[in-house]
Design a protein around this motif. Structure first.
Motif, PDB file in Angstrom:
ATOM      1  N   ASP A 175     -61.191  40.341 -21.797  1.00  0.00           N
ATOM      2  CA  ASP A 175     -59.824  40.013 -22.212  1.00  0.00           C
ATOM      3  C   ASP A 175     -59.659  38.544 -22.603  1.00  0.00           C
ATOM      4  O   ASP A 175     -58.857  38.205 -23.473  1.00  0.00           O
ATOM      5  N   ASN A 176     -60.414  37.656 -21.942  1.00  0.00           N
ATOM      6  CA  ASN A 176     -60.241  36.222 -22.192  1.00  0.00           C
ATOM      7  C   ASN A 176     -61.030  35.703 -23.387  1.00  0.00           C
ATOM      8  O   ASN A 176     -61.126  34.501 -23.603  1.00  0.00           O
ATOM      9  N   MET A 177     -61.582  36.605 -24.205  1.00  0.00           N
ATOM     10  CA  MET A 177     -62.353  36.199 -25.386  1.00  0.00           C
ATOM     11  C   MET A 177     -61.557  36.264 -26.684  1.00  0.00           C
ATOM     12  O   MET A 177     -61.992  35.721 -27.707  1.00  0.00           O
ATOM     13  N   ALA A 178     -60.402  36.926 -26.661  1.00  0.00           N
ATOM     14  CA  ALA A 178     -59.680  37.195 -27.907  1.00  0.00           C
ATOM     15  C   ALA A 178     -59.288  35.918 -28.640  1.00  0.00           C
ATOM     16  O   ALA A 178     -59.450  35.817 -29.864  1.00  0.00           O
ATOM     17  N   ALA A 179     -58.766  34.922 -27.913  1.00  0.00           N
ATOM     18  CA  ALA A 179     -58.298  33.697 -28.559  1.00  0.00           C
ATOM     19  C   ALA A 179     -59.434  32.967 -29.271  1.00  0.00           C
ATOM     20  O   ALA A 179     -59.253  32.445 -30.377  1.00  0.00           O
ATOM     21  N   SER A 180     -60.605  32.940 -28.642  1.00  0.00           N
ATOM     22  CA  SER A 180     -61.723  32.222 -29.272  1.00  0.00           C
ATOM     23  C   SER A 180     -62.165  32.923 -30.552  1.00  0.00           C
ATOM     24  O   SER A 180     -62.540  32.259 -31.532  1.00  0.00           O
ATOM     25  N   LEU A 181     -62.118  34.255 -30.589  1.00  0.00           N
ATOM     26  CA  LEU A 181     -62.447  34.978 -31.816  1.00  0.00           C
ATOM     27  C   LEU A 181     -61.443  34.672 -32.918  1.00  0.00           C
ATOM     28  O   LEU A 181     -61.809  34.501 -34.085  1.00  0.00           O
ATOM     29  N   MET A 182     -60.163  34.614 -32.547  1.00  0.00           N
ATOM     30  CA  MET A 182     -59.131  34.276 -33.533  1.00  0.00           C
ATOM     31  C   MET A 182     -59.339  32.864 -34.067  1.00  0.00           C
ATOM     32  O   MET A 182     -59.215  32.606 -35.268  1.00  0.00           O
ATOM     33  N   ALA A 183     -59.684  31.938 -33.178  1.00  0.00           N
ATOM     34  CA  ALA A 183     -59.893  30.548 -33.594  1.00  0.00           C
ATOM     35  C   ALA A 183     -61.062  30.421 -34.568  1.00  0.00           C
ATOM     36  O   ALA A 183     -61.065  29.550 -35.447  1.00  0.00           O
ATOM     37  N   LYS A 184     -62.039  31.311 -34.432  1.00  0.00           N
ATOM     38  CA  LYS A 184     -63.195  31.307 -35.329  1.00  0.00           C
ATOM     39  C   LYS A 184     -62.950  32.087 -36.616  1.00  0.00           C
ATOM     40  O   LYS A 184     -63.848  32.193 -37.455  1.00  0.00           O
ATOM     41  N   GLY A 185     -61.740  32.627 -36.771  1.00  0.00           N
ATOM     42  CA  GLY A 185     -61.417  33.375 -37.980  1.00  0.00           C
ATOM     43  C   GLY A 185     -62.053  34.742 -38.052  1.00  0.00           C
ATOM     44  O   GLY A 185     -62.235  35.293 -39.138  1.00  0.00           O
ATOM     45  N   GLN A 186     -62.367  35.323 -36.880  1.00  0.00           N
ATOM     46  CA  GLN A 186     -63.067  36.599 -36.861  1.00  0.00           C
ATOM     47  C   GLN A 186     -62.153  37.809 -36.634  1.00  0.00           C
ATOM     48  O   GLN A 186     -62.633  38.933 -36.574  1.00  0.00           O
ATOM     49  N   ILE A 187     -60.844  37.563 -36.529  1.00  0.00           N
ATOM     50  CA  ILE A 187     -59.878  38.655 -36.375  1.00  0.00           C
ATOM     51  C   ILE A 187     -58.896  38.594 -37.549  1.00  0.00           C
ATOM     52  O   ILE A 187     -58.264  37.562 -37.787  1.00  0.00           O
ATOM     53  N   ASP A 188     -58.771  39.696 -38.267  1.00  0.00           N
ATOM     54  CA  ASP A 188     -57.866  39.742 -39.422  1.00  0.00           C
ATOM     55  C   ASP A 188     -56.490  40.293 -39.077  1.00  0.00           C
ATOM     56  O   ASP A 188     -55.503  39.956 -39.738  1.00  0.00           O
ATOM     57  N   LEU A 189     -56.412  41.159 -38.084  1.00  0.00           N
ATOM     58  CA  LEU A 189     -55.117  41.647 -37.617  1.00  0.00           C
ATOM     59  C   LEU A 189     -55.295  42.290 -36.253  1.00  0.00           C
ATOM     60  O   LEU A 189     -56.399  42.646 -35.850  1.00  0.00           O
ATOM     61  N   VAL A 190     -54.160  42.407 -35.552  1.00  0.00           N
ATOM     62  CA  VAL A 190     -54.111  43.057 -34.244  1.00  0.00           C
ATOM     63  C   VAL A 190     -53.235  44.298 -34.373  1.00  0.00           C
ATOM     64  O   VAL A 190     -52.176  44.261 -35.014  1.00  0.00           O
ATOM     65  N   VAL A 191     -53.681  45.401 -33.774  1.00  0.00           N
ATOM     66  CA  VAL A 191     -52.862  46.619 -33.700  1.00  0.00           C
ATOM     67  C   VAL A 191     -52.894  47.113 -32.261  1.00  0.00           C
ATOM     68  O   VAL A 191     -53.978  47.328 -31.699  1.00  0.00           O
ATOM     69  N   VAL A 192     -51.712  47.276 -31.660  1.00  0.00           N
ATOM     70  CA  VAL A 192     -51.616  47.751 -30.280  1.00  0.00           C
ATOM     71  C   VAL A 192     -50.640  48.917 -30.212  1.00  0.00           C
ATOM     72  O   VAL A 192     -49.877  49.171 -31.150  1.00  0.00           O
ATOM     73  N   GLY A 193     -50.638  49.595 -29.082  1.00  0.00           N
ATOM     74  CA  GLY A 193     -49.687  50.676 -28.841  1.00  0.00           C
ATOM     75  C   GLY A 193     -48.463  50.177 -28.102  1.00  0.00           C
ATOM     76  O   GLY A 193     -48.243  48.970 -27.962  1.00  0.00           O
ATOM     77  N   CYS A 194     -47.676  51.118 -27.585  1.00  0.00           N
ATOM     78  CA  CYS A 194     -46.404  50.754 -26.963  1.00  0.00           C
ATOM     79  C   CYS A 194     -45.985  51.855 -25.998  1.00  0.00           C
ATOM     80  O   CYS A 194     -46.141  53.043 -26.291  1.00  0.00           O
ATOM     81  N   ASP A 195     -45.421  51.456 -24.845  1.00  0.00           N
ATOM     82  CA  ASP A 195     -44.895  52.423 -23.883  1.00  0.00           C
ATOM     83  C   ASP A 195     -43.370  52.525 -23.930  1.00  0.00           C
ATOM     84  O   ASP A 195     -42.820  53.563 -23.571  1.00  0.00           O
ATOM     85  N   ARG A 196     -42.704  51.464 -24.325  1.00  0.00           N
ATOM     86  CA  ARG A 196     -41.255  51.531 -24.550  1.00  0.00           C
ATOM     87  C   ARG A 196     -40.848  50.336 -25.395  1.00  0.00           C
ATOM     88  O   ARG A 196     -41.278  49.215 -25.138  1.00  0.00           O
ATOM     89  N   MET A 197     -39.999  50.594 -26.396  1.00  0.00           N
ATOM     90  CA  MET A 197     -39.478  49.526 -27.248  1.00  0.00           C
ATOM     91  C   MET A 197     -37.958  49.473 -27.128  1.00  0.00           C
ATOM     92  O   MET A 197     -37.278  50.504 -27.156  1.00  0.00           O
ATOM     93  N   ALA A 198     -37.434  48.259 -26.972  1.00  0.00           N
ATOM     94  CA  ALA A 198     -35.990  48.057 -26.904  1.00  0.00           C
ATOM     95  C   ALA A 198     -35.395  48.025 -28.308  1.00  0.00           C
ATOM     96  O   ALA A 198     -36.107  47.993 -29.317  1.00  0.00           O
TER      97      ALA A 198
END
Length: 329
Positions: free
Chosen positions: A201-224
């Motif tokens: 879990d603590n690796m995501a930011a470093s990948l983003m900083a290196k330009g290795q993530i183009d987008l994030v897609v997540v799910g949802c349990d409840r939206m207001a």
């Protein structure tokens, strides 16, 4: 891939606590053990919990149980996933219309299940359009076929994009403390031959900083009503990191997960789970037994960090409160 089956008046659930080491199917003919299956995360993911609760309601009808009592017990199993309450309300309305006839209720539960799969496929179609070519996608927790009636919400988007040849790599957060990303998302991706890399879990930011993530897609349990949403703990951190690094952040969910009765994320109930989920890992003690533990199952991501909301009706962009209202007419 599926995790829920209804055969011969029996509910079958794939025990997700055993994956990926074992594929074990459990059978249920009494609604009461299904409550425990939801609580202990034999079945998990908001849409899957809703489908399971609908079938459990049918089991209550088949055994002649008090349906109001059954509904209340099922509703108390997990507080955050709004699909649970949505499905039970729909089953209760059908029971009132048909006098509690089990066969009619079973047909309704099957319809809920089939509709969920159709919604996930529609979500995948709409969501694939926002995925660029050669995409490197990050996802958190599990929002795939195992978390739904089939196909998936966030993973439905990824599956559809992969079918179009757009996906170079999917990075799956392990998702502490129960490792749904490592155990379930990685399992689904490998099974479907989608390029996958598991990260802590603590690796995501470093990948983003290196330009290795183009987008994030997540799910949802409840939206207001304003677009704030609850998802597995750690989602908020991913959203903050994506915002800081200029990475588009999308949330995928069926309209049944949107709760317009809650104005903003502060009103979403957050389930807190057992301390030993953090103190131990698969029965092995990893922390002092007496240390205090804070273990919320979900966190709330503010709508200001969201690029777009992917639903079965299309992709919604800001202003979210206004456009979510339009979605429901």
């Amino acid at each position: 891939m599926d995790a829920i089956r209804w055969e011969g008046n029996t509910l079958f659930l794939l025990d997700q606590t055993k994956l990926p080491v074992e594929e074990v199917w459990l059978s249920y003919t009494d609604y009461r053990p299904v409550i425990d299956a939801i609580r202990t995360m034999v079945v998990r993911g908001a849409p899957a919990i809703g489908v399971t609760a609908a079938y459990a309601y049918c089991l209550a009808a088949l055994e002649g149980a008090d349906l109001k009592e059954a509904k209340a017990a099922l509703a108390a199993s997990r507080p955050t996933a709004v699909n649970l309450f949505w499905a039970l309300e729909r089953m209760e309305k059908q029971a009132a219309a048909c006098g509690g006839n089990p066969e009619t209720l079973i047909a309704e539960a099957i319809a809920i299940h089939q509709e969920d799969v159709a919604m996930c496929r529609a979500m995948g179609h709409h969501g694939a359009a926002v995925v660029p070519d050669h995409a490197r996608i990050l996802t958190h927790c599990n929002a795939g076929a195992l978390a739904t009636g089939g196909y998936g919400t966030a993973l439905g988007v990824i599956r559809a994009a992969h079918e179009q040849g757009k996906v170079d790599m999917v990075y799956a957060d392990e998702t502490r403390p129960l490792l749904q990303g490592a155990r379930l998302t990685a399992y689904e991706l490998v099974t479907d031959h989608i390029p996958a890399t598991l990260i802590a879990d603590n690796m995501a930011a470093s990948l983003m900083a290196k330009g290795q993530i183009d987008l994030v897609v997540v799910g949802c349990d409840r939206m207001a009503a304003n677009g704030d949403f609850a998802n597995k703990i750690g989602t908020y951190s991913v959203a903050v990191n994506a915002h800081h690094h200029g990475v588009p952040f999308y949330v995928a969910l069926p309209c049944s997960t949107i709760d317009l009765s809650i104005p903003d994320g502060s009103g979403i109930p957050i389930e807190e789970r057992e301390a030993d989920e953090v103190r131990t890992l698969y029965g092995v003690q990893t922390a002092p037994r007496t240390v205090e533990v804070y273990n919320p199952a979900f966190d709330v991501t503010p709508h200001s960090l969201v690029t777009g909301i992917i639903t079965e009706k299309g992709v919604i962009y800001p202003p979210f409160r206004e456009n979510l209202q339009k979605l429901f007419g």
